[in-house]
Design a protein around this motif. Structure first.
Motif, PDB file in Angstrom:
ATOM      1  N   ASP A  98       2.963  10.338  -9.491  1.00  0.00           N
ATOM      2  CA  ASP A  98       2.104  10.636 -10.644  1.00  0.00           C
ATOM      3  C   ASP A  98       1.525  12.046 -10.532  1.00  0.00           C
ATOM      4  O   ASP A  98       1.489  12.789 -11.519  1.00  0.00           O
ATOM      5  CB  ASP A  98       0.986   9.599 -10.745  1.00  0.00           C
ATOM      6  N   GLN A  99       1.103  12.430  -9.333  1.00  0.00           N
ATOM      7  CA  GLN A  99       0.576  13.787  -9.129  1.00  0.00           C
ATOM      8  C   GLN A  99       1.657  14.825  -9.383  1.00  0.00           C
ATOM      9  O   GLN A  99       1.403  15.872  -9.987  1.00  0.00           O
ATOM     10  CB  GLN A  99       0.032  13.944  -7.708  1.00  0.00           C
ATOM     11  N   GLY A 100       2.875  14.546  -8.942  1.00  0.00           N
ATOM     12  CA  GLY A 100       3.980  15.463  -9.164  1.00  0.00           C
ATOM     13  C   GLY A 100       4.320  15.603 -10.641  1.00  0.00           C
ATOM     14  O   GLY A 100       4.566  16.706 -11.131  1.00  0.00           O
ATOM     15  N   MET A 101       4.300  14.489 -11.351  1.00  0.00           N
ATOM     16  CA  MET A 101       4.573  14.536 -12.782  1.00  0.00           C
ATOM     17  C   MET A 101       3.483  15.296 -13.529  1.00  0.00           C
ATOM     18  O   MET A 101       3.766  16.066 -14.460  1.00  0.00           O
ATOM     19  CB  MET A 101       4.727  13.116 -13.332  1.00  0.00           C
ATOM     20  N   GLU A 102       2.251  15.107 -13.098  1.00  0.00           N
ATOM     21  CA  GLU A 102       1.128  15.835 -13.709  1.00  0.00           C
ATOM     22  C   GLU A 102       1.244  17.328 -13.416  1.00  0.00           C
ATOM     23  O   GLU A 102       1.012  18.166 -14.294  1.00  0.00           O
ATOM     24  CB  GLU A 102      -0.208  15.292 -13.204  1.00  0.00           C
TER      25      GLU A 102
ATOM     26  N   VAL B 291       0.839  -1.198   0.000  1.00  0.00           N
ATOM     27  CA  VAL B 291       0.000   0.000   0.000  1.00  0.00           C
ATOM     28  C   VAL B 291       0.877   1.253   0.000  1.00  0.00           C
ATOM     29  O   VAL B 291       0.578   2.228  -0.698  1.00  0.00           O
ATOM     30  CB  VAL B 291      -0.965  -0.003   1.209  1.00  0.00           C
ATOM     31  N   GLY B 292       1.974   1.224   0.740  1.00  0.00           N
ATOM     32  CA  GLY B 292       2.902   2.355   0.754  1.00  0.00           C
ATOM     33  C   GLY B 292       3.470   2.635  -0.631  1.00  0.00           C
ATOM     34  O   GLY B 292       3.604   3.787  -1.035  1.00  0.00           O
ATOM     35  N   LYS B 293       3.778   1.572  -1.367  1.00  0.00           N
ATOM     36  CA  LYS B 293       4.275   1.753  -2.735  1.00  0.00           C
ATOM     37  C   LYS B 293       3.206   2.383  -3.613  1.00  0.00           C
ATOM     38  O   LYS B 293       3.503   3.276  -4.414  1.00  0.00           O
ATOM     39  CB  LYS B 293       4.705   0.412  -3.334  1.00  0.00           C
ATOM     40  N   PHE B 294       1.969   1.927  -3.474  1.00  0.00           N
ATOM     41  CA  PHE B 294       0.881   2.503  -4.268  1.00  0.00           C
ATOM     42  C   PHE B 294       0.709   3.986  -3.953  1.00  0.00           C
ATOM     43  O   PHE B 294       0.501   4.799  -4.850  1.00  0.00           O
ATOM     44  CB  PHE B 294      -0.442   1.772  -4.028  1.00  0.00           C
ATOM     45  N   GLU B 295       0.794   4.336  -2.671  1.00  0.00           N
ATOM     46  CA  GLU B 295       0.667   5.742  -2.277  1.00  0.00           C
ATOM     47  C   GLU B 295       1.815   6.571  -2.845  1.00  0.00           C
ATOM     48  O   GLU B 295       1.606   7.688  -3.326  1.00  0.00           O
ATOM     49  CB  GLU B 295       0.604   5.863  -0.753  1.00  0.00           C
ATOM     50  N   LEU B 296       3.025   6.021  -2.818  1.00  0.00           N
ATOM     51  CA  LEU B 296       4.180   6.714  -3.379  1.00  0.00           C
ATOM     52  C   LEU B 296       4.008   6.914  -4.884  1.00  0.00           C
ATOM     53  O   LEU B 296       4.248   8.001  -5.408  1.00  0.00           O
ATOM     54  CB  LEU B 296       5.467   5.943  -3.093  1.00  0.00           C
ATOM     55  N   TYR B 297       3.582   5.870  -5.587  1.00  0.00           N
ATOM     56  CA  TYR B 297       3.361   5.977  -7.032  1.00  0.00           C
ATOM     57  C   TYR B 297       2.308   7.035  -7.342  1.00  0.00           C
ATOM     58  O   TYR B 297       2.441   7.787  -8.314  1.00  0.00           O
ATOM     59  CB  TYR B 297       2.934   4.639  -7.624  1.00  0.00           C
TER      60      TYR B 297
END
Length: 87
Positions: free
Chosen positions: A60-64, A50-56
């Protein structure tokens, strides 16, 4: 190699499955009538996943945000924080 077990093992060999999940930090796949039904894993493995999913999601938000030019240079952010602390 993934561990695949029938659903009856979940009831009859719970401690064995639990021990495997904790020792190997990977899920055990449970089948029902020969078809995949569940994935069982330790809480530690689940929380790490779950931590990995939150990091991803954050990445993704940062890249957007970068695509939309909604980012500031790091030094500007630090300067803004320092100004806010001194006020």
């Amino acid at each position: 190699m993934p561990s695949i077990r029938p659903s009856s093992d979940l009831r009859n060999k719970y401690n064995e499955i639990s021990k495997f999940c904790h020792e190997h930090s990977e899920p055990v796949y449970i089948t029902k009538n020969g078809e995949g039904d569940l994935a069982v894993m330790s809480i530690e493995t689940y929380e790490r996943l779950v931590g990995k999913f939150e990091l991803y999601q954050l990445l993704d938000q940062g890249m957007e945000a970068e695509k939309q030019n909604k980012v500031k240079p790091f030094r500007d952010v630090v300067t803004d924080i320092q100004k806010g602390l001194s006020e």
